[in-house]
Design an enzyme around this catalytic site. Structure first.
Site, PDB file in Angstrom:
ATOM      1  N   GLU A 172       0.787  -1.228   0.000  1.00 39.59           N
ATOM      2  CA  GLU A 172       0.000   0.000   0.000  1.00 39.59           C
ATOM      3  C   GLU A 172       0.827   1.291   0.000  1.00 39.59           C
ATOM      4  O   GLU A 172       0.677   2.137   0.892  1.00 39.59           O
ATOM      5  CB  GLU A 172      -0.965   0.014   1.197  1.00 39.59           C
ATOM      6  CG  GLU A 172      -2.024  -1.056   1.127  1.00 39.59           C
ATOM      7  CD  GLU A 172      -3.023  -0.989   2.289  1.00 39.59           C
ATOM      8  OE1 GLU A 172      -2.748  -0.273   3.281  1.00 39.59           O
ATOM      9  OE2 GLU A 172      -4.060  -1.658   2.226  1.00 39.59           O
TER      10      GLU A 172
ATOM     11  N   GLU B  96      -6.542  -7.879  -0.087  1.00 39.72           N
ATOM     12  CA  GLU B  96      -7.221  -7.687   1.194  1.00 39.72           C
ATOM     13  C   GLU B  96      -8.688  -7.388   0.964  1.00 39.72           C
ATOM     14  O   GLU B  96      -9.036  -6.588   0.090  1.00 39.72           O
ATOM     15  CB  GLU B  96      -6.586  -6.528   1.993  1.00 39.72           C
ATOM     16  CG  GLU B  96      -5.149  -6.747   2.446  1.00 39.72           C
ATOM     17  CD  GLU B  96      -4.631  -5.586   3.283  1.00 39.72           C
ATOM     18  OE1 GLU B  96      -5.462  -4.805   3.793  1.00 39.72           O
ATOM     19  OE2 GLU B  96      -3.402  -5.450   3.426  1.00 39.72           O
TER      20      GLU B  96
END
Length: 724
Positions: free
Chosen positions: A511, A615
């Protein structure tokens, strides 16, 4: 001068110890002996008298004129008066024991020695004084001869009399005491006679040995009922918690480390003692090779590894064994993350942060380890590494039907830099053991570097919440280079043949916040990182994050790098325009919106190409404790003010018609979920899985949490099959 010899009666002690005040007055008088009464040594010459008998010589000075001898009549009258004043003595009084007799010398005994001979007035006075003195001697003698035990027995009998009076008094009080007042009377705890009789007030009740039963007051019965109720409540809760948390952070008993018994501490070099290479300093040695080694690959230790391995395991019958090729793009990935384990994330393990006050500012792993200090931090975190995720978890992951595991870890597993408070290198050993557990159960691994030097996104799960120091700020370039150096070490280590079949996916950076970083700078760094990894010999698929730009923005990027997968993380609860979707719309959005995005992304004419969802979760709200950072509120309740107006939420943001936007229901025990809500959670999960399998597959976030139910696959599966 005339000498008068007189033999005195022995003074026999009175049995009731009461003094005879008349004895001195009348001891000089001869008591009359009745018929048949036994003669005493005093009356019979030649018999032994008591050792108390004495011969007393009384010297009487004669006057010039001797008194006239007494007439027989006068002597008779005196004897009659003496017989009236002196009581007759019984044979028992006059009898003497053999020890107290003494023989008189018959030759020296004359009729004039009898006490009945008349004495002068002065002689009688002196004799009376002597008898009074002698009468006190037996009592003093008895006091000297009687043992001390007699005095103690006398004292005990006296105390028993007093105690008996108290006991009777207590019994009388107990009979008249009202039932409502029973158990309220206060008495001091005593010992002695009352304790001997079994009437001692104990803590919590009254015990009387006469009845052999415990008698409890009202307070005691109330206490017993409270304890029973607590047991009824907490025993089931404890059982549930043990299932729910599994091997929660710092939970469980300490490991036995039996495999250290065959290791000689003398084999550990002095330079390695008490370092992370010393197996005797490891909190947990289970399934580790505890033979000391200083060998490294790529500068990283191989400590704890066994030299042999087996890649024949199969996750389930629907997927190939590890030593068989997995055809990515055709076989969907169905995996799970092990988040919050080797990279601390507050909402997964809130127990690390709950004991601190808000003004202390303990909000992430950086501030936590800085507050604890090196030794305490190392001790606490290693225990967490050993207990939060164990071998059983990987076995359960396999049993749940997963075939891949994504393992987030941080750069301090490899090294630390000046100013870093992080615990260095201990998590490295647990990362290697986790890979071996995955091998054992046929699970392929996606290695995810979750935290880079300087923080690639400024969020707490990158290690340090706040400003981004990676590719940004004063040390941005330095930290970018440090990250490349770490990848060089990691790729060299995992390029070993033993990892060829088990580590099939390798992440470069989790991320990166590309909406706050220059996109070109991030892509250039990823290109360099990919080249370093390939040069080191690692042939696994590489993963890059979409950086929250959106999948459509990645079309044509990194075209010069082979075997790269784009990773997107999909949640509705972190977006202001999606968290308030009604349940039906959330499922519709997953089935249509995310499915179309995945299909477009894997088409190189429209998107990047290979795409996975790294995710996702079933979370319906953002109400989980510390999900939006430590000591912050939620979008759901409108308690999330931030400095950025684009992300600040100060009014409730829940679905229309939902009523009060409260986190109470969202954070309730899953056992209180209605069947309809459970069915919706299951449908929501299935909709997302179907959408992401339109691409290359998915990884659920996450396997286990301490309490965030809707974020934990393990917790959901324990509570209801309808959830999973």
């Amino acid at each position: 001068m005339a000498v008068i010899r007189a033999a005195l009666f022995p003074c026999t002690p009175n049995r009731d110890h009461r003094p005879n005040h008349d004895r001195a007055r009348r001891s000089h008088q001869r008591p009359r002996r009745e018929h048949g009464e036994r003669r005493t040594a005093r009356d019979t010459p030649g018999k032994r008298t008591s050792r108390y008998e004495e011969e007393v010589v009384v010297v009487v000075e004669e006057e010039d004129e001797s008194p006239a001898p007494r007439s027989p009549e006068r002597r008779e009258r005196r004897e009659k008066r003496a017989s009236k004043n002196t009581p007759d003595r019984s044979p028992k009084h006059r009898q003497r024991s053999p020890e107290r007799r003494r023989r008189y010398d018959p030759e020296s005994f004359t009729p004039t020695d009898r006490s009945s001979n008349p004495l002068s007035f002065d002689s009688l006075a002196k004799l009376d004084a002597h008898n009074e003195k002698v009468s006190r001697q037996p009592q003093e003698k008895e006091r000297l001869l009687v043992p001390k035990e007699k005095d103690r027995n006398h004292d005990r009998r006296r105390k028993e009399k007093v105690a008996s009076g108290r006991v009777l008094k207590d019994k009388d009080k107990a009979r008249h005491r009202r039932k409502s007042d029973y158990g309220k009377e206060k008495r001091r705890v005593i010992s002695g006679p009352l304790a001997e009789e079994g009437r001692v007030r104990k803590r919590g009740g009254y015990i009387a040995e006469e009845s052999g039963k415990k008698r409890f007051g009202r307070k005691c019965w109330i206490a017993v009922l409270v304890i029973v109720l607590l047991l009824v409540i907490f025993i089931p809760v404890g059982i549930y918690a043990s299932k729910k948390h599994g091997s929660g952070a710092g939970s469980g008993s300490d490991p036995s480390n039996d495999n250290l018994k065959d290791v000689d501490q003398g084999d550990i070099p002095a330079a390695a003692k008490n370092t992370y290479l010393d197996p005797f300093t490891w909190y947990d040695t289970k399934n580790f090779n505890v033979t000391y080694t200083n060998d490294t690959v790529g500068g990283l230790s191989v400590m704890g590894l066994n030299t042999a391995w087996d890649d024949g395991a199969q996750a389930n019958e629907n997927v190939p064994a590890l030593d068989k090729k997995w055809i990515y793009g055709t076989m969907p990935i169905r995996g799970v993350n092990i988040g919050g384990w080797l990279s601390i994330e507050p909402f997964i393990t809130p127990s690390f942060f709950q004991s601190y006050k808000t003004n202390q500012g303990i909000i992430d792993e950086y501030t936590l380890t800085k507050e604890l200090g090196p030794q305490n931090a190392a001790k606490m975190l290693e225990k967490h590494y050993a207990q939060f995720v164990k071998e059983d978890d990987f076995q359960q992951i396999q049993a749940a039907g997963f075939d891949h595991v994504r393992i987030p870890y941080s750069y301090w597993a490899v090294t630390t830099y000046p100013g870093d408070p992080y615990v260095p290198k201990i998590s490295w050993r647990y990362l290697l053991r986790a890979i071996e557990y995955c091998r054992k159960y046929g699970l392929r691994v996606n290695l995810d570097l979750h935290a880079l030097p300087g923080s690639q996104n400024g969020w707490n799960h990158s290690g340090r919440q706040g400003a981004i120091g990676w590719l940004n700020g004063t040390d941005g370039a330095l930290n970018a280079q440090r990250s490349l150096d770490i990848h060089n070490q990691l790729a060299t280590f995992f390029a070993q043949p033993r990892y060829k079949n088990v580590i099939t996916i390798y992440g470069l950076a989790n991320e990166p916040k590309m909406i706050a970083l220059p996109t070109t700078a991030v892509v250039d760094w990823e290109t360099k990182a990919a080249a370093i990894v390939r040069k080191a010999g690692l042939q696994a698929y590489l993963v890059v994050g979409d950086g929250f730009l959106g999948l459509s923005k990645w079309q044509g990027q990194l075209t010069g790098v082979q075997n790269v997968i784009l990773d997107v993380h999909q949640y509705t609860i972190f977006n202001k325009n999606q968290i308030n979707f009604p349940h039906q719309k959330k499922i519709q959005y997953a089935c249509q919106g995310w499915t179309e995005q995945m299909k477009s992304s894997i088409d190189v004419t429209k998107g990047f190409g290979p795409t996975i969802c790294g995710e996702w979760s079933q979370a319906d709200t953002d109400c989980a404790l510390y999900l939006n950072n430590v000591n912050t509120g939620s979008r759901w309740e409108g308690t999330l003010p931030t400095a950025d107006p684009t992300t600040s939420v100060t009014s409730p943001d829940c679905p229309p018609g939902a009523g009060t936007c409260s986190c109470g229901k969202a954070n309730a025990d899953p056992g209180s979920y209605s069947d309809d809500y459970k069915r919706w959670l299951m449908m929501y999960a299935e909709a997302q899985m179907a959408s992401f399998e339109a691409g290359w597959g998915w990884f659920y976030w996450t396997w286990v949490t301490e309490g965030a139910t809707q974020w934990s696959w393990k917790v959901c599966s324990w509570n209801s099959p309808l959830l999973m």
